[in-house]
Design a protein around this motif. Structure first.
Motif, PDB file in Angstrom:
ATOM      1  N   GLU B 107       3.887   2.525   2.274  1.00 55.10           N
ATOM      2  CA  GLU B 107       2.906   1.710   1.536  1.00 55.10           C
ATOM      3  C   GLU B 107       2.266   2.498   0.395  1.00 55.10           C
ATOM      4  O   GLU B 107       1.950   1.933  -0.648  1.00 55.10           O
ATOM      5  N   GLU B 108       2.113   3.798   0.573  1.00 57.08           N
ATOM      6  CA  GLU B 108       1.505   4.594  -0.490  1.00 57.08           C
ATOM      7  C   GLU B 108       2.443   4.703  -1.686  1.00 57.08           C
ATOM      8  O   GLU B 108       2.010   4.743  -2.833  1.00 57.08           O
ATOM      9  N   ASP B 109       3.734   4.755  -1.385  1.00 60.20           N
ATOM     10  CA  ASP B 109       4.684   4.809  -2.496  1.00 60.20           C
ATOM     11  C   ASP B 109       4.665   3.519  -3.296  1.00 60.20           C
ATOM     12  O   ASP B 109       4.680   3.537  -4.523  1.00 60.20           O
ATOM     13  N   VAL B 110       4.613   2.409  -2.593  1.00 63.31           N
ATOM     14  CA  VAL B 110       4.585   1.119  -3.288  1.00 63.31           C
ATOM     15  C   VAL B 110       3.296   1.004  -4.104  1.00 63.31           C
ATOM     16  O   VAL B 110       3.280   0.422  -5.185  1.00 63.31           O
ATOM     17  N   GLY B 111       2.221   1.614  -3.607  1.00 58.85           N
ATOM     18  CA  GLY B 111       0.946   1.560  -4.317  1.00 58.85           C
ATOM     19  C   GLY B 111       0.880   2.461  -5.543  1.00 58.85           C
ATOM     20  O   GLY B 111      -0.040   2.339  -6.339  1.00 58.85           O
ATOM     21  N   PHE B 112       1.849   3.338  -5.684  1.00 55.95           N
ATOM     22  CA  PHE B 112       1.800   4.322  -6.782  1.00 55.95           C
ATOM     23  C   PHE B 112       1.764   3.671  -8.168  1.00 55.95           C
ATOM     24  O   PHE B 112       0.969   4.060  -9.026  1.00 55.95           O
ATOM     25  N   GLY B 113       2.616   2.686  -8.368  1.00 57.67           N
ATOM     26  CA  GLY B 113       2.662   2.000  -9.664  1.00 57.67           C
ATOM     27  C   GLY B 113       1.342   1.320 -10.023  1.00 57.67           C
ATOM     28  O   GLY B 113       0.751   1.606 -11.060  1.00 57.67           O
ATOM     29  N   THR B 121      -8.654  -1.379  -6.126  1.00 60.56           N
ATOM     30  CA  THR B 121      -8.147  -1.051  -4.790  1.00 60.56           C
ATOM     31  C   THR B 121      -7.731  -2.278  -3.977  1.00 60.56           C
ATOM     32  O   THR B 121      -6.654  -2.305  -3.393  1.00 60.56           O
ATOM     33  N   ILE B 124      -4.566  -3.724  -5.152  1.00 63.95           N
ATOM     34  CA  ILE B 124      -3.408  -2.866  -4.850  1.00 63.95           C
ATOM     35  C   ILE B 124      -2.852  -3.231  -3.476  1.00 63.95           C
ATOM     36  O   ILE B 124      -1.652  -3.427  -3.303  1.00 63.95           O
ATOM     37  N   TRP B 125      -3.752  -3.369  -2.509  1.00 65.33           N
ATOM     38  CA  TRP B 125      -3.311  -3.691  -1.148  1.00 65.33           C
ATOM     39  C   TRP B 125      -2.581  -5.025  -1.108  1.00 65.33           C
ATOM     40  O   TRP B 125      -1.577  -5.166  -0.414  1.00 65.33           O
ATOM     41  N   VAL B 128       0.826  -4.539  -2.668  1.00 63.52           N
ATOM     42  CA  VAL B 128       1.715  -3.771  -1.789  1.00 63.52           C
ATOM     43  C   VAL B 128       2.261  -4.675  -0.695  1.00 63.52           C
ATOM     44  O   VAL B 128       3.467  -4.675  -0.421  1.00 63.52           O
ATOM     45  N   GLY B 160       8.332  -0.862  -4.899  1.00 59.70           N
ATOM     46  CA  GLY B 160       7.449  -0.050  -5.727  1.00 59.70           C
ATOM     47  C   GLY B 160       7.414  -0.538  -7.159  1.00 59.70           C
ATOM     48  O   GLY B 160       6.368  -0.503  -7.812  1.00 59.70           O
ATOM     49  N   MET B 164       4.260  -3.597  -9.578  1.00 60.80           N
ATOM     50  CA  MET B 164       3.686  -3.492 -10.918  1.00 60.80           C
ATOM     51  C   MET B 164       3.762  -4.825 -11.652  1.00 60.80           C
ATOM     52  O   MET B 164       3.388  -4.916 -12.816  1.00 60.80           O
TER      53      MET B 164
END
Lengths: 275, 283
Positions: B107-113, B121, B124-125, B128, B160, B164
């Motif tokens: 999930e953190e990788d998908v949130g990177f973009g 925030t 973003i969730w 994701v 990911g 975006m």
């Protein structure tokens, strides 16, 4: 071989320490490590040890797991003990052949060993209860004030995070290259230190080449996903202090006060006895 | 409206020998003009070194044209002020899944973009979650990418990019390092995005089976665009494809050979079912 080192590896479980804000843990660890070198009396050690035991109990990390990770530093510990034991001058306790053990030496050896053990367990307690991600997040936010003196805090944290992400990948790659070279008759096991070091060259060169290639790919992938440094970036998991974090800060403060008080007290008793 | 448009695109790079002296100039992309409509599923074929990856990198402003112009959503990619808009609109998925996953948790990788775009925030969730659901990786959101299979990793990479909210996704040989089942997984996910979300897909690949569902195929050779058309149009020219050192789907090849032997079967058969129908019709 590299996989065996468990010191400081994150231990997955749920505890108060795990949920604590990484900034609290970072500052706490730092203060604890400094405090270890401020004591000169048994009472101080007792408090430090008590505090450590309390933290270990709170962390829910099995003590055996922690000790297992300490095997790697056994050598350093032994050397410290032996050096202090035999090379400190003072009142002679026992003496045979060319070896003399002094009272001061014995005391110093014990305190140094204790200090080292507490130091390592204390430090590894932080990494055991904090994911690498949390740690870098904590460093990034906790050290943000260094931006004033032009320290690239975000960039350093990002580098750390990426390095951590690539450790298992590069380990796997090392394994692969090693097998490939072994299959072609490379010998990593026999010979002296120099020969073995030389045998590592055909392992390291391809590893470096591939690491650079990966870095290049990753940089491109990051740019393609609009990465442009820390400015204007939002966080998916922002660090926000909760009630428990303030409580932890209070406990830390209490520990600090007690240890300072004990340190003062020991100085005072020393003064009194000297009078 | 055309989401991607290129006119007379040329990309040259300078070859140097070991001392850094100029050896010569290679033209990786040679006067390519193309248009891709919003919502299309486009495939770009070509053997190694045909310039298809170089072309793809122009669509995301990773490379800039030596000559000619590329427009993404009407914006010139070589203009600096368009850079981030272009990169947000055209997502890129690369070949090696390991080298494009940044996060240590899915999930953190998908949130990177979205993090890079400065999305709040809470949003973003949401993004994701919706992206991971779109590629069917939501159950794996807490996993470490290192533990996933190649196909799963590549789907995470796609999520990911999806987070975006791009209008177009460019996939540069996303299945080249995967096993057959992983390949199917990824292609199914990509087709889903195109069908359900209406995202324009530009798929660069070696595998002919992956392109038979495309709306349009471009074939590249030596940096030039040599063929252009629907899969049926392209695959009915078996001899021409062979000249370009490209494979043809097995069924198409079989149909072609049968036709050469004199059976009255139409050219450009793409699926097994079609061939069966055609053969049945012979009686």
């Amino acid at each position: 071989m590299i996989r065996d080192i468990t010191i400081g590896q994150y231990y997955q479980t749920d505890s108060v320490l795990h949920r604590l804000d990484p900034r609290v843990k970072l500052l706490g660890t730092l203060l604890y490590l400094v405090s270890l070198f401020c004591f000169h009396n048994p009472a101080g050690y007792a408090v430090a040890l008590l505090f450590l035991i309390l933290c270990i109990r709170l962390s829910h990390v099995p003590f055996g797991y922690m000790i297992k990770g300490m095997k790697g530093i056994m050598m350093i510990l032994m050397i410290t003990i032996l050096f202090n034991l035999f090379l400190t001058s003072g009142t002679v306790l026992v003496s045979f052949w060319k070896i003399t053990i002094t009272v001061e030496g014995l005391k110093l050896a014990i305190t140094m060993a204790l200090r080292l053990c507490m130091l390592i367990i204390g430090a590894s307690l932080m990494t055991l209860t904090t994911t690498p991600n949390h740690l870098t997040d904590g460093l990034e936010k906790g050290l943000r004030f260094l931006k004033v003196i032009k320290m690239p805090v975000h960039e350093i944290a990002m580098m750390m995070a990426i390095a951590l992400r690539f450790i298992p990948i590069l380990l796997e790659e090392t394994d692969k290259i090693m097998k490939a070279q072994l299959a072609r008759g490379a010998d990593f096991e026999s010979g002296g230190l120099v020969r073995r070091a030389k045998a590592m060259v055909p392992l390291l060169v391809p590893l470096f080449v591939s690491a650079f290639r990966r870095a290049n790919d990753l940089a491109m992938a990051m740019e393609a996903r609009c990465y442009r440094g820390g400015d204007g970036r939002t966080k998916m998991k922002p660090l926000i202090y909760a009630g428990r974090d303030y409580a932890a800060y209070l406990i830390l403060l209490a520990y600090l006060v007690i240890s300072i008080f004990l340190g003062r007290w020991s100085v005072m008793t020393e003064l009194l006895t000297s009078l | 409206m055309d989401i991607v448009k290129a006119r007379n695109l040329v990309f040259e790079y300078i070859r140097r020998d070991e001392e850094g002296n100029v050896e010569g100039i290679s033209t990786a992309v040679d006067h390519v003009s193309l248009q891709i409509a919003q919502g299309d599923f486009v495939a770009i074929l070509g053997h190694n070194g045909s310039g298809k990856s170089t072309l793809a990198k122009h669509l995301n402003a990773i490379l800039y044209p030596t000559e000619g112009t590329v427009w993404v959503d009407g914006k010139d990619t070589s203009a600096e002020e368009n850079l981030w808009a272009v990169r947000q609109n055209v997502g890129m998925v690369f070949q090696n899944p390991d080298n494009q996953i940044i996060g240590q948790v899915v999930e953190e990788d998908v949130g990177f973009g979205p993090e890079n775009l400065g999305v709040p925030t809470k949003e973003i969730w949401e993004r994701v979650e919706e992206s991971l659901r779109a590629v069917g990786m939501y159950e794996y959101r807490k996993h470490s990418p290192n533990r996933l299979s190649g196909g799963q990793k590549q789907r995470v990479s796609i999520a990911g990019v999806l987070a975006m909210h791009p209008k177009c996704i460019v996939l540069d040989e996303p299945t080249a390092m995967l096993d057959p089942s992983g390949r199917k997984e990824v292609i199914r996910a990509v087709r889903g995005l195109n069908d359900v979300e209406g995202i324009t897909v530009i798929l660069i690949t070696h595998y002919m089976e992956e392109v038979i569902h495309a709306n349009k195929i471009f074939v590249m050779d030596g940096g030039k665009l040599v063929m252009e058309g629907t899969p049926r149009e392209i695959f009915s020219q078996v001899e021409r494809l062979k000249e370009l050192r490209l494979d043809v789907p097995q069924v198409t090849l079989l149909a072609h050979e049968l036709r050469k032997k004199g059976l009255p079967i139409p050219e450009g058969i793409l699926e097994r079912k079609e061939l069966v129908e055609a053969l049945r019709g012979l009686k």
